[in-house]
Motif scaffolding. Structure first.
Motif, PDB file in Angstrom:
ATOM      1  N   LEU A   1      -4.267  -5.365 -11.048  1.00 17.89           N
ATOM      2  CA  LEU A   1      -4.201  -4.689 -11.829  1.00 17.89           C
ATOM      3  C   LEU A   1      -2.360  -4.564 -10.601  1.00 17.89           C
ATOM      4  O   LEU A   1      -1.440  -4.108 -11.085  1.00 17.89           O
ATOM      5  CB  LEU A   1      -4.589  -2.791 -11.888  1.00 17.89           C
ATOM      6  N   ILE A   2      -2.737  -4.565  -8.658  1.00 15.58           N
ATOM      7  CA  ILE A   2      -1.039  -4.955  -8.705  1.00 15.58           C
ATOM      8  C   ILE A   2       0.196  -5.433  -8.670  1.00 15.58           C
ATOM      9  O   ILE A   2       0.770  -5.366  -8.717  1.00 15.58           O
ATOM     10  CB  ILE A   2      -1.168  -5.047  -6.690  1.00 15.58           C
ATOM     11  N   ILE A   3      -0.540  -6.893  -9.160  1.00 17.27           N
ATOM     12  CA  ILE A   3       0.311  -8.429  -9.297  1.00 17.27           C
ATOM     13  C   ILE A   3       0.782  -7.986 -10.930  1.00 17.27           C
ATOM     14  O   ILE A   3       2.046  -8.217 -11.323  1.00 17.27           O
ATOM     15  CB  ILE A   3      -0.528  -9.212  -9.993  1.00 17.27           C
ATOM     16  N   LEU A   4       0.221  -6.564 -12.479  1.00 18.26           N
ATOM     17  CA  LEU A   4       0.645  -7.083 -13.321  1.00 18.26           C
ATOM     18  C   LEU A   4       1.588  -5.432 -13.438  1.00 18.26           C
ATOM     19  O   LEU A   4       2.541  -5.534 -13.788  1.00 18.26           O
ATOM     20  CB  LEU A   4      -0.327  -6.314 -14.470  1.00 18.26           C
ATOM     21  N   ALA A   5       1.462  -5.024 -12.413  1.00 19.98           N
ATOM     22  CA  ALA A   5       2.666  -3.973 -11.423  1.00 19.98           C
ATOM     23  C   ALA A   5       3.785  -4.289 -11.620  1.00 19.98           C
ATOM     24  O   ALA A   5       4.851  -3.823 -11.769  1.00 19.98           O
ATOM     25  CB  ALA A   5       2.162  -2.480 -10.938  1.00 19.98           C
TER      26      ALA A   5
END
Length: 159
Positions: free
Chosen positions: A117-121
């Motif tokens: 999720l951090i990478i996607l954000a």
């Protein structure tokens, strides 16, 4: 001192005088008349005297001994309590280990989800910033100054 001696025969036992061997035969005691009253005794405290005649004619006199009775054996369980407790503890630990494996698997999966999720954000936010910087679409509301002939006199700008 240096007298000749008779040779000793090792195979024949030494012959002794028959008069040197003494045989003792026990003489029985005469019964003693009882003058004092008899004190009653418990039966079985004093064993009876027994005489045995051996095959060669000798008489052996003594007390008959009763065989020793072993103490009754206490019945023990086939497996000790400590062994049962250790086995039950091992079974419980094995059951808990399965749950711990599932718990650690869940934690690892949750950490991987948060990481993704951090990478996607970062990708989405970085894309949005890139679009804002490199977009060629009109003016977004800023002030544009076109300088064609600029005159600067005494640190003052005349445009």
């Amino acid at each position: 001192m240096n007298e000749p001696t008779t040779p000793y025969d090792w195979h024949r036992p030494a012959v002794r005088d028959a008069a040197a061997v003494e045989v003792h035969h026990p003489t029985p005691l005469a019964p003693i008349p009882h003058t004092a009253p008899l004190v009653p005794m418990q039966t079985g405290t004093i064993p009876a005297v027994t005489s045995i005649v051996l095959p060669d004619g000798r008489v052996v006199t003594g007390y008959a001994m009763e065989p020793v009775k072993p103490e009754p054996v206490v019945v023990k369980p086939p497996v000790s309590r400590a062994a049962v407790n250790i086995a039950l503890g091992g079974i419980g630990f094995a059951a808990v280990c399965g749950g711990l494996v599932l718990l650690t698997t869940f934690i690892v999966a949750l950490a991987a989800l948060v990481h993704q999720l951090i990478i996607l954000a970062a990708v989405i936010f970085g894309g949005w910033v890139a679009v804002q910087v490199f977009s060629a679409s009109g003016h977004g509301g800023g002030t544009t100054v076109n300088i064609r002939k600029a005159v600067i006199k005494r640190n003052k700008f005349y445009g």
